[in-house]
Design a protein around this motif. Structure first.
Motif, PDB file in Angstrom:
ATOM      1  N   ARG A 282       0.831  -1.200   0.000  1.00  0.00           N
ATOM      2  CA  ARG A 282       0.000   0.000   0.000  1.00  0.00           C
ATOM      3  C   ARG A 282       0.860   1.242   0.000  1.00  0.00           C
ATOM      4  O   ARG A 282       2.037   1.211   0.391  1.00  0.00           O
ATOM      5  CB  ARG A 282      -0.961   0.014   1.185  1.00  0.00           C
ATOM      6  N   CYS A 283       0.240   2.354  -0.410  1.00  0.00           N
ATOM      7  CA  CYS A 283       0.878   3.662  -0.322  1.00  0.00           C
ATOM      8  C   CYS A 283      -0.225   4.713  -0.276  1.00  0.00           C
ATOM      9  O   CYS A 283      -1.373   4.436  -0.654  1.00  0.00           O
ATOM     10  CB  CYS A 283       1.822   3.906  -1.503  1.00  0.00           C
ATOM     11  N   PRO A 284       0.085   5.918   0.192  1.00  0.00           N
ATOM     12  CA  PRO A 284      -0.926   6.980   0.165  1.00  0.00           C
ATOM     13  C   PRO A 284      -1.306   7.327  -1.271  1.00  0.00           C
ATOM     14  O   PRO A 284      -0.475   7.262  -2.183  1.00  0.00           O
ATOM     15  CB  PRO A 284      -0.220   8.158   0.856  1.00  0.00           C
ATOM     16  N   THR A 285      -2.552   7.696  -1.473  1.00  0.00           N
ATOM     17  CA  THR A 285      -2.980   8.181  -2.786  1.00  0.00           C
ATOM     18  C   THR A 285      -2.360   9.550  -3.034  1.00  0.00           C
ATOM     19  O   THR A 285      -2.541  10.459  -2.216  1.00  0.00           O
ATOM     20  CB  THR A 285      -4.505   8.292  -2.841  1.00  0.00           C
ATOM     21  N   PRO A 286      -1.616   9.729  -4.112  1.00  0.00           N
ATOM     22  CA  PRO A 286      -1.025  11.040  -4.390  1.00  0.00           C
ATOM     23  C   PRO A 286      -2.096  12.125  -4.458  1.00  0.00           C
ATOM     24  O   PRO A 286      -3.114  11.961  -5.131  1.00  0.00           O
ATOM     25  CB  PRO A 286      -0.347  10.839  -5.753  1.00  0.00           C
ATOM     26  N   GLN A 287      -1.854  13.214  -3.774  1.00  0.00           N
ATOM     27  CA  GLN A 287      -2.818  14.320  -3.755  1.00  0.00           C
ATOM     28  C   GLN A 287      -2.476  15.399  -4.782  1.00  0.00           C
ATOM     29  O   GLN A 287      -3.257  16.328  -4.983  1.00  0.00           O
ATOM     30  CB  GLN A 287      -2.872  14.930  -2.354  1.00  0.00           C
ATOM     31  N   GLU A 288      -1.329  15.262  -5.412  1.00  0.00           N
ATOM     32  CA  GLU A 288      -0.917  16.195  -6.454  1.00  0.00           C
ATOM     33  C   GLU A 288      -0.401  15.394  -7.636  1.00  0.00           C
ATOM     34  O   GLU A 288      -0.132  14.202  -7.522  1.00  0.00           O
ATOM     35  CB  GLU A 288       0.166  17.147  -5.927  1.00  0.00           C
ATOM     36  N   GLY A 289      -0.245  16.059  -8.776  1.00  0.00           N
ATOM     37  CA  GLY A 289       0.251  15.386  -9.967  1.00  0.00           C
ATOM     38  C   GLY A 289      -0.881  15.042 -10.921  1.00  0.00           C
ATOM     39  O   GLY A 289      -2.060  15.262 -10.658  1.00  0.00           O
ATOM     40  N   SER A 290      -0.489  14.469 -12.045  1.00  0.00           N
ATOM     41  CA  SER A 290      -1.433  14.167 -13.118  1.00  0.00           C
ATOM     42  C   SER A 290      -2.069  12.798 -12.941  1.00  0.00           C
ATOM     43  O   SER A 290      -1.677  12.006 -12.073  1.00  0.00           O
ATOM     44  CB  SER A 290      -0.686  14.197 -14.458  1.00  0.00           C
ATOM     45  N   GLY A 291      -3.029  12.512 -13.815  1.00  0.00           N
ATOM     46  CA  GLY A 291      -3.631  11.192 -13.815  1.00  0.00           C
ATOM     47  C   GLY A 291      -2.614  10.110 -14.124  1.00  0.00           C
ATOM     48  O   GLY A 291      -2.697   8.995 -13.595  1.00  0.00           O
ATOM     49  N   GLU A 292      -1.643  10.429 -14.973  1.00  0.00           N
ATOM     50  CA  GLU A 292      -0.593   9.455 -15.288  1.00  0.00           C
ATOM     51  C   GLU A 292       0.294   9.196 -14.075  1.00  0.00           C
ATOM     52  O   GLU A 292       0.746   8.077 -13.855  1.00  0.00           O
ATOM     53  CB  GLU A 292       0.241   9.948 -16.465  1.00  0.00           C
ATOM     54  N   ASP A 293       0.543  10.222 -13.295  1.00  0.00           N
ATOM     55  CA  ASP A 293       1.331  10.035 -12.069  1.00  0.00           C
ATOM     56  C   ASP A 293       0.625   9.071 -11.123  1.00  0.00           C
ATOM     57  O   ASP A 293       1.246   8.206 -10.502  1.00  0.00           O
ATOM     58  CB  ASP A 293       1.561  11.373 -11.368  1.00  0.00           C
ATOM     59  N   LEU A 294      -0.685   9.232 -11.013  1.00  0.00           N
ATOM     60  CA  LEU A 294      -1.448   8.342 -10.149  1.00  0.00           C
ATOM     61  C   LEU A 294      -1.422   6.912 -10.683  1.00  0.00           C
ATOM     62  O   LEU A 294      -1.237   5.952  -9.920  1.00  0.00           O
ATOM     63  CB  LEU A 294      -2.892   8.844 -10.035  1.00  0.00           C
ATOM     64  N   PHE A 295      -1.588   6.758 -11.990  1.00  0.00           N
ATOM     65  CA  PHE A 295      -1.531   5.419 -12.579  1.00  0.00           C
ATOM     66  C   PHE A 295      -0.163   4.788 -12.345  1.00  0.00           C
ATOM     67  O   PHE A 295      -0.056   3.584 -12.059  1.00  0.00           O
ATOM     68  CB  PHE A 295      -1.840   5.484 -14.069  1.00  0.00           C
ATOM     69  N   ASP A 296       0.892   5.585 -12.436  1.00  0.00           N
ATOM     70  CA  ASP A 296       2.238   5.079 -12.168  1.00  0.00           C
ATOM     71  C   ASP A 296       2.367   4.590 -10.720  1.00  0.00           C
ATOM     72  O   ASP A 296       3.079   3.619 -10.449  1.00  0.00           O
ATOM     73  CB  ASP A 296       3.279   6.162 -12.439  1.00  0.00           C
ATOM     74  N   SER A 297       1.683   5.269  -9.791  1.00  0.00           N
ATOM     75  CA  SER A 297       1.710   4.819  -8.396  1.00  0.00           C
ATOM     76  C   SER A 297       1.046   3.449  -8.262  1.00  0.00           C
ATOM     77  O   SER A 297       1.528   2.573  -7.534  1.00  0.00           O
ATOM     78  CB  SER A 297       1.011   5.831  -7.490  1.00  0.00           C
ATOM     79  N   VAL A 298      -0.066   3.266  -8.970  1.00  0.00           N
ATOM     80  CA  VAL A 298      -0.754   1.974  -8.934  1.00  0.00           C
ATOM     81  C   VAL A 298       0.131   0.881  -9.521  1.00  0.00           C
ATOM     82  O   VAL A 298       0.323  -0.187  -8.917  1.00  0.00           O
ATOM     83  CB  VAL A 298      -2.095   2.053  -9.697  1.00  0.00           C
ATOM     84  N   THR A 299       0.691   1.122 -10.695  1.00  0.00           N
ATOM     85  CA  THR A 299       1.502   0.091 -11.336  1.00  0.00           C
ATOM     86  C   THR A 299       2.800  -0.157 -10.571  1.00  0.00           C
ATOM     87  O   THR A 299       3.325  -1.278 -10.592  1.00  0.00           O
ATOM     88  CB  THR A 299       1.805   0.455 -12.795  1.00  0.00           C
ATOM     89  N   GLY A 300       3.298   0.867  -9.884  1.00  0.00           N
ATOM     90  CA  GLY A 300       4.480   0.662  -9.055  1.00  0.00           C
ATOM     91  C   GLY A 300       4.211  -0.314  -7.932  1.00  0.00           C
ATOM     92  O   GLY A 300       5.044  -1.185  -7.626  1.00  0.00           O
ATOM     93  N   LEU A 301       3.053  -0.193  -7.292  1.00  0.00           N
ATOM     94  CA  LEU A 301       2.674  -1.159  -6.253  1.00  0.00           C
ATOM     95  C   LEU A 301       2.522  -2.557  -6.835  1.00  0.00           C
ATOM     96  O   LEU A 301       2.979  -3.545  -6.250  1.00  0.00           O
ATOM     97  CB  LEU A 301       1.351  -0.735  -5.604  1.00  0.00           C
TER      98      LEU A 301
END
Length: 288
Positions: free
Chosen positions: A29-48
Motif C-alpha cells: 500500500r501507499c498513500p494516494t497522491p494528492q498532487e500530480g497528473s492522472g498518469e502520475d497516479l496510474f504510475d503509483s498503482v503500477t508501481g505497487l
C-alpha cells in the motif's frame, strides 16, 4: 487460481494477491497522491503492482471510487480529481496482459462482506463505507444492484440534513457533505480522528438516517459498515446510528434492522476487489 486485487481510494492505494477462497497473500500500500497528473497516479498503482510481480495471478479485480461508466471503462472518482474519465480498465489490461474487471469500491466491499464477512448468508443488506467519502453497495434477494450505468448505491448523495453549507462539488445536506472524513475536516478544522463526542454522535445519527431510508425503501435487514471514520469512531458512532434506525424504521418489515461493523476488517476492500473479478467471471461467491 488467484486474483490480483487492487483497491483505489481517496486516501490510499493497495494491492494484493487473493486466492479463490478469499485468502490474502501479501499486500502493498501507499498513500494516494494528492498532487500530480492522472498518469502520475496510474504510475503509483503500477508501481505497487510491480512489487507483487513475483506472484502469479490469472485475473485482475479492481475496486475504485466512483462514479464510473459501466465495467469501469472510465472512472471519475469524486475524491481523486486527477482522474476524470480515466480509461482504467483498458490501461490495466494493456499493462498486465490479463483480464481486468472494475467496479465501485463500495460495491466491492458489499460483495466481500456477503461472501465471507458479516453479511454472509444474508440475502438483503447494505454495505456502507464511511471514510474519505461515503459509498455503498446494495444486495437485494442475493443480487448486487448495479443500476443503469453500474453506479447504484451512491448513498453518500442522499439528503440527510437541513441548514448546512455546501462545499466544492457537494451540495449542502448530503450524507457525504456531512459525514465523510473530508466533510468533517472541512467543517471542524481538524481531522476526523480528533472529532469531539458531539461530532461522532451527529455523524452516527446522519448515517443511521440514510440507512433507515434505504431499509424502508428496499426492504433490507442489515447494514454492514466499514471505513476509517465509522470504524475509527467505534461504538458511540454505531450506537447513535442504531438509535436513529430504530426511530425511523417503524414499519413491520423494517423494524429490527441492524447496523454492524464490517466482519473482514481492513482486508475487506482487497477481498472485495477479488470478488468483483470472481463475480464477473461467473464464480460462485454467494452473490449474483
Amino acid at each position: 487460481m488467484t486474483t490480483l486485487a487492487i483497491d483505489i481510494g481517496g486516501t490510499k492505494l493497495e494491492v494484493a494477491v487473493v486466492d479463490d477462497l478469499g485468502n490474502v497473500h501479501e499486500r502493498r500500500r501507499c498513500p494516494t497522491p494528492q498532487e500530480g497528473s492522472g498518469e502520475d497516479l496510474f504510475d503509483s498503482v503500477t508501481g505497487l503492482i510491480g512489487e507483487l510481480r513475483a506472484h502469479s495471478f490469472q485475473r485482475v479485480g479492481v475496486g475504485c471510487g466512483g462514479p464510473m461508466t459501466r465495467q469501469g471503462d472510465t472512472v471519475s472518482p469524486l475524491n481523486i480529481p486527477a482522474w476524470r474519465e480515466f480509461p482504467l480498465r483498458e490501461r490495466l489490461r494493456e499493462h498486465l496482459g490479463r483480464r481486468v474487471h472494475v467496479d465501485n469500491d463500495a460495491k466491492a466491499f458489499a460483495l466481500a462482506e456477503g461472501w465471507l464477512g458479516a453479511a454472509r448468508g444474508i440475502h438483503d443488506y447494505l454495505g456502507l463505507v464511511v471514510s474519505t467519502g461515503v459509498g455503498a453497495g446494495i444486495v437485494s434477494r442475493g443480487r448486487l444492484l448495479d443500476g443503469a450505468s453500474g453506479n447504484a448505491g451512491h448513498l453518500g448523495h442522499m439528503f440527510v440534513a437541513d441548514g448546512t453549507e455546501s462545499w466544492p462539488g457537494h451540495p449542502a445536506g448530503l450524507l457525504e457533505s456531512e459525514a465523510s472524513g473530508t466533510a468533517i475536516a472541512l467543517r471542524t478544522g481538524a481531522p476526523a480522528a480528533g472529532a469531539s463526542s458531539s461530532v461522532v454522535a451527529r455523524t452516527g445519527t446522519l448515517v443511521g438516517r440514510a440507512v433507515a431510508s434505504a431499509v424502508n425503501l428496499l426492504d433490507l435487514r442489515l447494514a454492514v459498515v466499514a471505513g476509517s471514520v465509522a470504524l475509527g469512531f467505534g461504538e458511540p458512532f454505531f450506537r447513535s446510528a442504531q438509535d436513529e434506525i430504530d426511530r425511523l424504521c417503524t414499519l413491520d418489515f423494517a423494524a429490527g434492522a441492524r447496523i454492524v461493523p464490517a466482519g473482514l476488517g481492513d482486508a475487506a476492500p482487497l477481498i472485495g476487489a477479488a470478488a468483483v473479478a470472481l463475480r464477473a467471471e461467473g464464480h460462485d461467491i454467494g452473490i449474483a
